[in-house]
Design a protein around this motif. Sequence first.
Motif, PDB file in Angstrom:
ATOM      1  N   PRO A  46       0.831  -1.218   0.000  1.00 56.34           N
ATOM      2  CA  PRO A  46       0.000   0.000   0.000  1.00 56.34           C
ATOM      3  C   PRO A  46       0.861   1.263   0.000  1.00 56.34           C
ATOM      4  O   PRO A  46       1.844   1.359   0.725  1.00 56.34           O
ATOM      5  CB  PRO A  46      -0.807  -0.137   1.297  1.00 56.34           C
ATOM      6  CG  PRO A  46      -0.888  -1.613   1.526  1.00 56.34           C
ATOM      7  CD  PRO A  46       0.431  -2.160   1.067  1.00 56.34           C
ATOM      8  N   GLY A  47       0.485   2.196  -0.840  1.00 57.12           N
ATOM      9  CA  GLY A  47       1.225   3.455  -0.931  1.00 57.12           C
ATOM     10  C   GLY A  47       2.335   3.451  -1.958  1.00 57.12           C
ATOM     11  O   GLY A  47       2.851   4.517  -2.319  1.00 57.12           O
ATOM     12  N   LYS A  48       2.722   2.273  -2.434  1.00 49.20           N
ATOM     13  CA  LYS A  48       3.773   2.207  -3.457  1.00 49.20           C
ATOM     14  C   LYS A  48       3.186   2.515  -4.837  1.00 49.20           C
ATOM     15  O   LYS A  48       2.100   2.053  -5.176  1.00 49.20           O
ATOM     16  CB  LYS A  48       4.416   0.815  -3.468  1.00 49.20           C
ATOM     17  CG  LYS A  48       5.195   0.481  -2.207  1.00 49.20           C
ATOM     18  CD  LYS A  48       6.436   1.341  -2.074  1.00 49.20           C
ATOM     19  CE  LYS A  48       7.258   0.962  -0.841  1.00 49.20           C
ATOM     20  NZ  LYS A  48       8.471   1.796  -0.707  1.00 49.20           N
ATOM     21  N   PRO A  49       3.885   3.308  -5.635  1.00 54.73           N
ATOM     22  CA  PRO A  49       3.342   3.680  -6.953  1.00 54.73           C
ATOM     23  C   PRO A  49       3.269   2.488  -7.892  1.00 54.73           C
ATOM     24  O   PRO A  49       4.082   1.558  -7.832  1.00 54.73           O
ATOM     25  CB  PRO A  49       4.329   4.730  -7.465  1.00 54.73           C
ATOM     26  CG  PRO A  49       5.591   4.493  -6.700  1.00 54.73           C
ATOM     27  CD  PRO A  49       5.187   3.955  -5.362  1.00 54.73           C
ATOM     28  N   GLY A  86      12.614   7.571  -3.724  1.00 50.71           N
ATOM     29  CA  GLY A  86      11.558   7.952  -4.646  1.00 50.71           C
ATOM     30  C   GLY A  86      12.035   8.287  -6.043  1.00 50.71           C
ATOM     31  O   GLY A  86      11.266   8.790  -6.861  1.00 50.71           O
ATOM     32  N   ARG A  90      14.079   3.859  -2.324  1.00 45.70           N
ATOM     33  CA  ARG A  90      13.728   4.470  -1.039  1.00 45.70           C
ATOM     34  C   ARG A  90      13.636   5.986  -1.145  1.00 45.70           C
ATOM     35  O   ARG A  90      12.820   6.616  -0.464  1.00 45.70           O
ATOM     36  CB  ARG A  90      14.762   4.071   0.020  1.00 45.70           C
ATOM     37  CG  ARG A  90      14.689   2.601   0.422  1.00 45.70           C
ATOM     38  CD  ARG A  90      15.820   2.221   1.371  1.00 45.70           C
ATOM     39  NE  ARG A  90      15.705   0.841   1.833  1.00 45.70           N
ATOM     40  CZ  ARG A  90      16.643   0.200   2.522  1.00 45.70           C
ATOM     41  NH1 ARG A  90      17.786   0.825   2.823  1.00 45.70           N
ATOM     42  NH2 ARG A  90      16.454  -1.047   2.905  1.00 45.70           N
ATOM     43  N   ASP A 135      10.318   4.101  -9.254  1.00 48.34           N
ATOM     44  CA  ASP A 135       9.011   3.610  -8.821  1.00 48.34           C
ATOM     45  C   ASP A 135       8.867   2.110  -8.979  1.00 48.34           C
ATOM     46  O   ASP A 135       7.914   1.520  -8.452  1.00 48.34           O
ATOM     47  CB  ASP A 135       7.898   4.283  -9.637  1.00 48.34           C
ATOM     48  CG  ASP A 135       7.643   5.713  -9.178  1.00 48.34           C
ATOM     49  OD1 ASP A 135       8.109   6.087  -8.088  1.00 48.34           O
ATOM     50  OD2 ASP A 135       6.986   6.454  -9.932  1.00 48.34           O
TER      51      ASP A 135
END
Length: 813
Positions: free
Chosen positions: A10-13, A250, A248, A253
């Motif tokens: 969850p939250g990962k692109p 960003g 980590r 992705d």
Amino acid sequence: MPDQRHLPAPGKPIPVSTYRVQLRPPADDHPGFGFADAADAVPYLADLGVTHLYCSPYLQAAPGSTHGYDVVDHSRLNSELGGPAGFANLVEACRRAGLGIVLDVVPNHMAVSEPESQNAPWWSVLRDGPSSPYAQWFDIDWDSRDNPGKVLVPILGAPLGEVLDELTVDGDRIRYYDHEVPVAPGTLVEGDLLATLEAQHYRLCHWTVAGEELNYRRFFDVTTLTGVRVEVPAVFDETHVLVVQQLRDGVLDGLRIDHPDGLADPGGYLDQLAAATGGAWVVVEKILEPGEALPDDWACAGTTGYDALNDVLGLFVEPAGEQPLTALWSSLTGDSSSFEDVVATTKRLVLSDVLAAEVNRLTEIGLTACAPDPALRDTTRTAFREALVEVLASFGVYRAYLPPAGPADGTARGFVQQAVAAATTSLPQRADEIALVGRLALAEGPAGAAGEEFVTRFQQTCGPVMAKGVEDTAFYRYLRLSALNEVGGDPGRFGVGLEEFHAACMQVQQAWPVSMTTLSTHDTKRSEDVRARLVLLSQCPTAWGEAVTRWSALAARHRSPAGPDHATEQLIWQTVVGAWPLSADRAVAYLEKATREAKAGTSWLRPVAAFEEAVASFARAVLADPVITAEIENFVTELAPAWRTTALAQKLVQLTMPGVADTYQGTELFDLSLVDPDNRRPVDYAARSRLLETLDAGPVPEVDDTGAAKLHLVSRALRLRRDHPDWFLADASYEPLDAGQRAVAFARSGQVVTVAPLRAVQTEQRGWGRDVVTLPEGSWRNAQTGAKSPGGPVLLADLLADFPVALLVRDGG
């Protein structure tokens, strides 16, 4: 609901669509495409509608690397691509444009580039041997029968005795032309080069020795790429330090994982990666055979899309063309062998000729495992090796995922048992030894370290046998319909039915909804548009048979006794038609690679100059013959409307089916490329950008050879994906629609409908008649033309009157 195990944390692109670029430094024959060039292309890619730039490997590679898969330093960005400063500018350009970045990562292998400044780990191992702190990085058999205590370094152009005077000692190293290897401290024998070499932890030898005696794991048959043991935690950490940090931070992705089947434990590696990245989006270059499923417990989002490619391609194959094309191939070549027969031959060929070193090593491990057991101690090396070769040749997939200590699950056990049964039928006199190989592979033989190593090495050998025996040999020999000879494909499977295609799509949507889809990659044998033209031969087999028979007769005066052989000539005709217009230089370059891969008239190991010159001369003469080229031009022109329709149709299906849609560089226009390096030629992004601007400001383009219609289609589909990702990704749905047997149609999330012709030759000749597609209720707007359609039955002749395919969006959607 989709399977949550195959989604990022969850939250990962999650990319909605990717655009693959091939990064490389400039060379005499290529202007290069570095970080700065990629940054320049970013605004165009954003306008196109992609959400993620998908980069080929960009860690520090061997000098002049044209692909990046030969990494030498995992802690640095490739200086020849622009280094840290250039990469920072690329990241900034992507952020300004709203694009993310996906990276192709190579965990399985790295280059054996010798200078310490290039590859410190490998240099350390050559210098210090098993005592090197990097010895655990590499799969080296220090106890090999042929080279105990030494790693083979097969870089000499002739046997050592013949080139000894070409080697020189230079301080702490020995030089041989542009190669250099270290001299271990305290081992230099003044004035005695041979004695100095004997004291090293490596053996310099003629390059041909590697075929039988190489004692380190390599990538397939590429001796310059050595296997890396990422299953060792410290090795994983050191080889992933930069990639993990970029995830980590960003900067990245997601990741594409190259050749996971080469690893000791692919599933375990993916677990390591998920833990290190916090569950990033990851797809794997796993080649699935028809009917094979990705292991359900893998911590990844899916594959890189070869399975989708072959499912889409199969839709456009006319099953009725199988018999006439089979008969044509047999009559023109005198060979009635099935594809299965050809594979049986080519697998045994590569096991004896190309991968002999791997078979030798696996034989020794198997015999070592058997030695403590009195009942197995008398198994002879010859008998075991023959049995092992037969089992490997009979293995039908790239790998069965077998735990080294057992027990194997039902799927893996089934693959092994099928191979054992087939091998026993082929070689009944070795039935006992074949059964023993099967027990060892399933970890049901003698216990111990050697037995566990056999399980792992057996699996790591199956993949190279498939890759070299099938894709890189059989695919260049069996050419009934070369469009089907694609990575992950089965040329013996003549087409994919509508029900089968829809079932596959629904399964992907349920289990792997953010897997990747593609039609072209840097590794495909032919571009999507070449395949789109060649697949039409299944729809007009009679016309094709008449044409190629006539051309063959016209070309008789261009043949020589040295070549080409009948099969190669058929490859030439299909290649010329598929890639037309094709220059002689491109054709000859392709044919050199293709014939060497076929390993019939010539090969990479033993090139036959007379044959290669005869093939090249024939190709040049044919392409300079005005009568023949006029006939080819006429044939291709006759197919042109059906080809353009098919190229657009397969692209629309791929861009809207379940998964993350990838577009390979340059293929947003019609692209008639062959296998690499032909498919890695420079792309003119400035011209594409100008054309896209024109399309955005003007009417629907003509469907012609400019490719504007394809760019129009790709941009509209990608922008729709970008603006409405929920219609296409994990929370989406896939609903098959009824469009008869000559078109495929499906809806996505009740908001988008794809309609694409499947038999373009037939519909060009006879029209659509009263064929209809039944659209979901409501009002629909054509994203290509703006035309409106009501729900319910709609005549395909009306729906496709202004553009060959339809991408429909629910009005108000």
